[in-house]
Each structure stands twice: as structure tokens, then as C-alpha cells.
Design a protein around this motif. Structure first.
Motif, short mmCIF file in Angstrom:
data_model
loop_
_atom_site.label_atom_id
_atom_site.label_comp_id
_atom_site.label_asym_id
_atom_site.label_seq_id
_atom_site.Cartn_x
_atom_site.Cartn_y
_atom_site.Cartn_z
N MET A 1 0.68 -1.19 -0.46
CA MET A 1 -0.31 -0.21 0.61
C MET A 1 0.80 1.15 0.46
O MET A 1 1.68 1.48 0.52
N SER A 3 0.24 3.86 0.86
CA SER A 3 0.41 4.92 2.13
C SER A 3 1.05 4.37 3.57
O SER A 3 1.50 5.52 4.24
N GLY A 5 4.48 3.99 2.95
CA GLY A 5 5.53 4.49 2.62
C GLY A 5 5.48 5.89 2.86
O GLY A 5 6.90 6.80 3.18
N LYS A 6 4.36 6.88 3.60
CA LYS A 6 4.46 7.84 4.20
C LYS A 6 5.21 7.91 5.40
O LYS A 6 5.26 8.81 6.22
N ILE A 7 4.54 6.72 6.12
CA ILE A 7 4.98 6.94 7.20
C ILE A 7 6.81 7.07 7.87
O ILE A 7 7.89 6.24 6.93
N ALA A 8 7.30 7.85 8.41
CA ALA A 8 8.93 8.52 8.15
C ALA A 8 10.04 7.13 8.79
O ALA A 8 9.01 5.66 9.27
N PRO A 10 12.10 5.60 9.92
CA PRO A 10 13.29 5.04 10.99
C PRO A 10 11.88 4.82 12.08
O PRO A 10 12.06 3.67 13.10
N VAL A 11 10.37 5.51 11.77
CA VAL A 11 8.93 4.75 12.97
C VAL A 11 9.15 3.68 12.08
O VAL A 11 8.59 2.64 12.96
N ALA A 13 10.90 1.47 10.52
CA ALA A 13 11.75 0.34 10.70
C ALA A 13 11.64 -0.48 12.45
O ALA A 13 11.76 -1.49 12.41
N LEU A 14 11.40 0.18 13.72
CA LEU A 14 10.89 0.32 14.59
C LEU A 14 9.95 -0.89 14.46
O LEU A 14 9.89 -1.46 15.57
N LYS A 27 -0.02 -2.96 15.40
CA LYS A 27 -0.84 -2.09 15.49
C LYS A 27 -0.47 -1.89 17.54
O LYS A 27 -0.33 -0.37 17.81
N ARG A 31 2.18 1.31 18.82
CA ARG A 31 2.02 2.07 20.39
C ARG A 31 3.23 2.29 20.63
O ARG A 31 3.52 3.51 21.30
N VAL A 33 6.17 2.41 19.54
CA VAL A 33 6.87 3.24 18.97
C VAL A 33 6.51 4.76 19.38
O VAL A 33 7.29 5.75 19.67
N PHE A 34 5.42 5.19 19.38
CA PHE A 34 4.91 6.86 19.96
C PHE A 34 5.37 7.35 21.01
O PHE A 34 5.64 8.10 21.63
#
Lengths: 202, 202
Positions: A1, A3, A5-8, A10-11, A13-14, A27, A31, A33-34
Motif C-alpha cells: 500500500m 500509504s 510509504g508515508k510513515i517516516a 525510522p518509525v 523500521a522500529l 498496532k 503504539r 514506537v509512539f
């Protein structure tokens, strides 16, 4: 998908790394990661260092094969522990479960798995030779088989009980029955059958 | 409890670090640690590096305040995205949820939280000034308020809708109603009331 690709980078990757852990789905990974993004850097660093520390500093105890920083482990080197009883478990983590119960003061022996023909794990992959050598050297009076009450645990316990039969040592296993706080109505029939079979005189 | 001292130091240290993460209790933490102990070192190292990478390489997009490696972020710098619609969300992670739905092709604005008097978060802690500045500069035709349907999300959306009323921009919010696949019988009454209230002509 597209979209995703829109996630940064390093985010993502983790998230990918966290998802490789058991019980962590995408999910939960997001959570986690954030959460880390919202915490100070030194907290993330402590976690990263603890992960490497566990890989670099933890080894097997040469006596019981539990995980330890110093060899022999705290339990094997503890003079106050009963040397006449060895509790045989599948994995090192089972030791912590039994220790939490505070009901056992002997020593342990970690098999490193259970007999599982489906996974190609036979008795030769387990630390059975080492157990027999220990019984010869330490002459314990009792071996408690504390494998899980499932097919593999039962098979392993049965095999070991036959193998140890010829040695002059009492072999026992953990009791099966209703867990404390359970309700007869909700107990599965196998557990209930085990509870009836193993009933105790009052 | 003395027995916890029996767990090898680095194992306990990592259990402690994992337990600081949301959704991770002591038992899950132990499970994660034993999983890592059973995996090759490079896997643990990849996880440790990804944790530090997320802290060291991720920053806020200076336009929409989402998380990004490059500023402006992928979405803000994507020429194919609709510049006439800005979707306002509480947190950067909400962007990923909306992106997964593939239903929105505009840009975002991350408030960085929601109004919550209990937690001492007022409007001045949120990126509202920045939103108003963007509306002035980018002249969008629609602002979608996509805060969570709870007390704080509702309060923030209500506040913003009043604030933006004076600007020549249409303010909308996400529809409330029955989730797809739900059962009327099990729907809570507030959701059902919202579904009746927001009923659509067929």
C-alpha cells in the motif's frame, strides 16, 4: 500500500522490529514506537542497552543450564538451598515461575526444550545426559518433573520417569487439578478428570 | 521477594525496561526477553538500533507537525495531494490510521494533543496558532476535524469549529455511527443515538 510509504522510515523500521517479537502485532508495535517518541532519549537508550546487555552478558549456568550472569548461577551457588531435590524444567523461564511460588527450595535442571517429534526435537537435543551425570555426582533423593501439562511435557516426563527408574532416586511430578479460584462449571473436562483422579484425603 | 534476585541481572534489567512500555506487563516482558535470548544477536542489535534510530532521526514536519525523517514530510511535499483540504488530528499516529483507510488525499495538521483540563492541557499547548497561520497562508477550502469521538476530542473539535467560524473555510468532522460489521444488538446507546441522528437518505 502506498500509504505505508508515508510513515517516516525510522518509525516504520522500529515498528517492523517490534512486530518480530511475540505478542506484538502492528498496532501494538506502533503504539510502542509512539510511546518511545514521547519519552526522553535516555529512556530509549536504557531499553536499547538492556537489549544488548541481555545478549552479551547472559550465559548458561554450567550446572543447571539456567540463565545467569555469573557461573554457577545464584541458585546453584546458594548454600542454603536443598541439594537433595532437583526440579527438572523445560526452559529457564519456568524457574522464575516456580521461584515466584516460593514453594520450592531445591535446585533446578533446565532441559532446554521438550520432546517434540513434530519439531524434530528428540531426547538427544535435551540436556538429559547432563541430568544423569548430575544425579550420579550429586546423589539427590528426589527429582521433580515440572514440565508443562501438555502433550510434549507429558511425553518428556514419561520418558524421563522411565529412564530414571533404574537410578535410586524418587521421581515425582507436579500435581494436576483445579487451579485456585476456578469454578467447577467452567473447568475443562480433562482438568476435572485429573482433579478427580488425583483427589486427596482430607 | 528474595526469589526475584535469582533472575540474572541483565534479564531483570531488560524485563524492567520492557515493563515501562504501554501494554507490556511483567509476564509479557519476560516472554519478550526469553524470545530475544533465543534469537541471534544481530536481531537484538537491529531492535536496539531501531529504537535509537527513532529517537535520533525522527523530527517534526515544520508544516504539519507529523513525524518525519526529512522536513517537510512526504505528505506535505507530495505534489499529487490535494492542498484544499486539511485534516486536523490530535497525534501523528492518527495520520497513519487515516492513511490506511485510503479515503483522504489532502494534507494534515497535528495538534499535538487534545484539550484536557484534568491534565492541564489548554488550547495554548496545542498547535492552534500554527493551524490558523496555515489557513491564512494556504487558503484551504475545508478543514476536517478528525479528533477522537470522546470527551476531549469533542471539546477540542467544538472549540476549533467556533474559532474557525470567522474564517472563510468549511469546517467538517468525521461521521459518527455504527462501525461496519457491528450488530445493532450490541451497539452502545450513544453510538446508536449518533447513528440515528446522522442517518442518510438512500
Amino acid at each position: 500500500m502506498s500509504s505505508s510509504g508515508k510513515i517516516a522510515g525510522p518509525v516504520q523500521a522500529l515498528i517492523n522490529e517490534f512486530t518480530k517479537l511475540p505478542t506484538v502485532g502492528p498496532k501494538t508495535a506502533a503504539r510502542l514506537v509512539f510511546h518511545l517518541l514521547n519519552r526522553p532519549r535516555h529512556e530509549a537508550q536504557a531499553l536499547a542497552e538492556a537489549i544488548l546487555g541481555v545478549k552479551d552478558k547472559v550465559r548458561f549456568c554450567s550446572t543447571c543450564f539456567s540463565l545467569t550472569e555469573l557461573d554457577p548461577c545464584d541458585i546453584c551457588s546458594d548454600e542454603r538451598r536443598d541439594t537433595h531435590c532437583i526440579c527438572v524444567v523445560a526452559e529457564a523461564k519456568d524457574i522464575y515461575a516456580i521461584e515466584r511460588s516460593d514453594a520450592f527450595n531445591g535446585r533446578y535442571h533446565v532441559l532446554g526444550g521438550l520432546i517434540s517429534p513434530m519439531d524434530g526435537i528428540g531426547i538427544e537435543q535435551l540436556r538429559v545426559k547432563e541430568l544423569i551425570a548430575r544425579i550420579g555426582a550429586e546423589c539427590p533423593s528426589e527429582i521433580i518433573l515440572a514440565t508443562n501439562p501438555n502433550a510434549e511435557g507429558e511425553a518428556t516426563a514419561l520418558y524421563l520417569s522411565r529412564l530414571l527408574h533404574s537410578l535410586s532416586v524418587t521421581v515425582t511430578r507436579l500435581a494436576y487439578g483445579l487451579p485456585i479460584g476456578a469454578d467447577l462449571d467452567y473447568a475443562d473436562e480433562v482438568t476435572l478428570a485429573k482433579a478427580v483422579e488425583g483427589r486427596q484425603r482430607l
